[in-house]
Design an enzyme around this catalytic site. Structure first.
Site: not given
Length: 395
Positions: A165, A167-171, A189, A194, A358
């Site tokens: 994964d 760029g796993c961010g907060w998982g 990450t 994060q 956005c």
């Protein structure tokens, strides 16, 4: 005192009111839904050429105040800009240096803001990427879980698969893939904030034996084909045009023969990747995503193919991201008081404009979101994908 509107504004018919620092008010149309409060006299000259980045910067810096719903504000300001500013078709593609130090600083600037702030408007798993609305009526929570499921099904995840994964961010996706599909996950990450929370959540769910998360640059990933599947969600926007070749080659080197690679990310409207006109892209570059660059679908597809991966499926989720951002923006607007306690006032102004803007941009087709599935075929050209997509949609 200013007795009349600047000449450029006098013939416009917009649901907009200007209120000047001296108390004078001017309505540009009947029944205004938005009021721009001009606090700095020097801003009057800006209204003869109201680019989106100039208007946004003035709000962020406190030179303007905006009254009305944030969604009306975005729409009316775009109509104002569109009436007086050319589309800037000669806007050149951005090409910036993306070394490890620069990228780490950019990621930290954006993602290390405050976990508590993000929790105010993200779903409970803190999925900071486009959700997937199977019917359009789902809650944000339901749509984010559906996004995780959609990705895992496209990757044909099986129990015991080793998933990378990027760029796993907060998982959230890593935990979902481990919990619901039995995968073993290695996530990376560049955000310490994060990573800390993601590891806490892995431990809380008892997934330490299945999920490993590290602070690691994608350029340092092992190139021995150890992973069965690779997923990269909302990450390649930070890579930069100049580094797309290396990014795609790195994913190729990380996955085994016969393995699948999923790239989920925002793509540009223009084929050369230049930002959208009238300053919207410039505002995001300056205040939200330093050094962020969006490639067009054709650009990233070419790089994926040149790296040796075969593209087998492409799906646009543009309207899904517009709906996702609407949810995020509404949730932030409902929690402005709490948000003001977590981040500085200027940062909150940036995020209010960013999320609502956005949502508007995706709805208008200024930018897109594509999921690109690719396979690293065996030496003889074969792969193990099914003949149809039925398995993706059949429980």
């Amino acid at each position: 005192m200013l007795a009349q509107l600047p000449p450029a504004l006098q013939n416009l018919h917009l649901p907009l009111r200007l209120r000047l620092w001296d108390g004078h008010e001017f309505a540009l149309g009947d029944d205004p839904s938005v009021t721009i409060v001009v606090k700095d006299p020097q801003m009057v000259a800006q209204f003869t050429h109201p680019s989106l980045d100039a208007l946004g910067a003035a709000f962020v810096e406190g030179k303007l105040e905006l009254e009305g719903s944030i969604h009306d504000v975005i729409r009316v300001c775009d109509e104002l800009s569109q009436a007086l500013v050319d589309e800037d078709d000669d806007n050149l593609p951005v090409r910036t240096v993306h070394d490890k130090e620069t990228d780490a600083k950019a990621i930290s600037y954006h993602y290390d803001l405050s976990n508590a702030f993000y929790q105010l408007w993200l779903d409970s798993d803190m999925a900071y990427s486009c959700a997937y609305f199977e019917t359009g009526s789902e809650t944000l929570e339901q749509a984010q879980q559906a996004k995780f499921r959609h990705l895992c099904r496209k990757l044909r995840l099986q129990p015991g698969d080793y998933l990378l994964d990027v760029g796993c961010g907060w998982g959230g996706l890593a935990r979902y893939a481990a919990r619901e599909f039995g995968a073993k996950v290695f996530g990376i990450t560049l955000s310490q904030a994060q990573l800390d929370l993601a590891r806490e959540r892995v431990k809380a769910e008892g997934l330490e034996n299945q999920v490993e998360l590290q602070l690691l640059d994608y350029r340092d990933l092992p190139q021995d084909g150890r992973f069965d599947k690779v997923v990269s969600v909302g990450m390649f926007e930070h890579v930069g045009h100049a580094n797309l070749t290396q990014y795609c080659k790195t994913l190729y080197g990380a996955v085994r023969e016969g393995g699948l690679v999923m790239n989920h990310g925002i793509t540009a409207k223009h084929t050369d990747g230049r930002p959208v006109g009238r300053g919207a892209g410039d505002f995001i570059e300056k205040y939200v995503f330093p050094n962020g660059e969006l490639p067009h679908l054709s650009m990233i597809s070419a790089e994926i193919s040149e790296a040796g991966l075969e593209i087998v499926d492409v799906e646009s989720l543009r309207m899904h991201y517009a709906r996702t951002l609407d949810h995020w923006s509404e949730r932030l607007e409902d929690n402005l008081e709490a948000a003001s306690k977590e981040i500085p006032e200027q940062a909150l102004r940036i995020w209010r404009l960013y999320l609502a803007g956005c949502a508007y941009a995706f709805a208008k087709g200024w930018i897109n979101l594509h999921q690109i599935l690719a396979v690293k075929a065996h030496a003889d050209g074969s792969h193990d994908l099914p003949w149809t997509r039925d398995d993706i949609y059949t429980p």
